[in-house]
Design an enzyme around this catalytic site. Structure first.
Site, short mmCIF file in Angstrom:
data_model
loop_
_atom_site.label_atom_id
_atom_site.label_comp_id
_atom_site.label_asym_id
_atom_site.label_seq_id
_atom_site.Cartn_x
_atom_site.Cartn_y
_atom_site.Cartn_z
N TYR A 193 -2.40 -0.03 2.26
CA TYR A 193 -2.95 1.02 2.88
C TYR A 193 -4.40 0.78 3.14
O TYR A 193 -5.02 0.92 4.38
CB TYR A 193 -2.69 2.04 2.20
CG TYR A 193 -3.12 3.37 3.06
CD1 TYR A 193 -2.46 3.90 4.17
CD2 TYR A 193 -4.30 4.03 2.80
CE1 TYR A 193 -2.72 5.00 4.76
CE2 TYR A 193 -4.84 5.22 3.54
CZ TYR A 193 -4.02 5.86 4.56
OH TYR A 193 -4.44 6.87 5.14
N LYS A 204 -6.16 0.07 6.71
CA LYS A 204 -7.28 1.14 7.20
C LYS A 204 -8.87 0.44 7.48
O LYS A 204 -9.57 0.72 8.37
CB LYS A 204 -7.29 2.31 6.47
CG LYS A 204 -6.34 2.90 6.62
CD LYS A 204 -5.66 3.31 7.92
CE LYS A 204 -4.60 4.40 8.02
NZ LYS A 204 -4.27 4.79 9.59
#
Length: 252
Positions: free
Chosen positions: A156, A160
């Site tokens: 993640y 991002k």
């Protein structure tokens, strides 16, 4: 006066809390909205809610991991809306919690496919439409975890951070076409994603709120207000920037 009057917007993840809030707020501000989500019924619910309040919205199921599906969705959106002015990428996967050594390769690949490659694909196929219309705005939802890191979220946080860099690259390459590209990085927002991770919102608040100096978690509408700002002329001197709305999380 409606800040997005006569604008046409394409929103991924519009069946979710943040994407849905953005789509609804865009409609309140005068935009016509094409709602997409991997859950077509959820996208349809958002579009129906917009229509019930007097707005104009369309919906379509979309798997952002598939190039052909993204291309078809963009074409369908332009046919329905007549043009494209604003693109918002909010689609994100539910990544498992594990350090890199224990993370399944398939889970890594899916996080990159949805969070990063899906964002790239939507931008890739939307850019010619924005250019044809004389310019536009792209807003890609990143995260405060694109700037700082917590344990056990390698896929993640990497995806991002890459979204933020992708926005900067797009901003430089397409400024000459009157296209502004910015990322928007939320802190912890009260959505179903937190329920899946923590079980209850009370538990999520107990664990996460202390990390936010403002003393609470955020609400989807607070992110939607930021998206409206980036989509409107109020942010006309912004491109290649990351708008952080995180309750002070990254200030600590």
């Amino acid at each position: 006066m409606a800040r997005l009057a006569a604008k046409c917007a394409f929103v991924t993840g519009a069946g979710g809390a943040i994407g849905g809030a953005i789509a609804r707020r865009f409609a309140v501000e005068g935009a016509r909205v094409f709602c997409t989500d991997s859950d077509g019924a959820a996208a349809g619910h958002t579009a129906a809610d917009i229509a019930a309040k007097g707005g104009t919205a369309f919906a379509r199921a979309l798997d952002v991991r598939k190039s052909s599906d993204v291309h078809a969705a963009i074409e369908t959106a332009v046919a329905a809306l007549g043009r494209l002015d604003i693109v918002v990428n909010t689609a994100a996967n539910d990544d498992p919690t594990a350090p890199a050594g224990d993370l399944d390769e398939a889970d890594w690949n899916d996080a990159i496919a949805v969070n990063l490659t899906g964002t790239f694909l939507v931008c890739k196929y939307a850019l010619p439409k924005l250019i044809a219309g004389g310019g536009g705005r792209i807003i890609n939802i990143a995260s405060q975890l694109g700037q700082v890191v917590i344990p056990n979220r390698p896929a993640y946080v990497t995806s991002k951070a890459a979204v933020i860099q992708l926005c900067r690259s797009l901003a430089l390459d397409y400024a000459k076409h009157n296209i502004r590209v910015n990322s928007l990085s939320p802190g912890a927002i009260e959505t179903r994603r937190l329920l899946r991770r923590f079980g209850t919102m009370d538990e999520a608040r107990a664990v996460l709120a202390p990390g936010h100096p403002i003393g609470r978690l955020g609400q989807p509408d607070e992110i939607a207000h930021g998206a409206v700002f980036l989509a409107s002329d109020e942010s006309s001197f912004m491109t290649g920037a990351d708008l952080v709305i995180d309750g002070g999380y990254t200030a600590v």
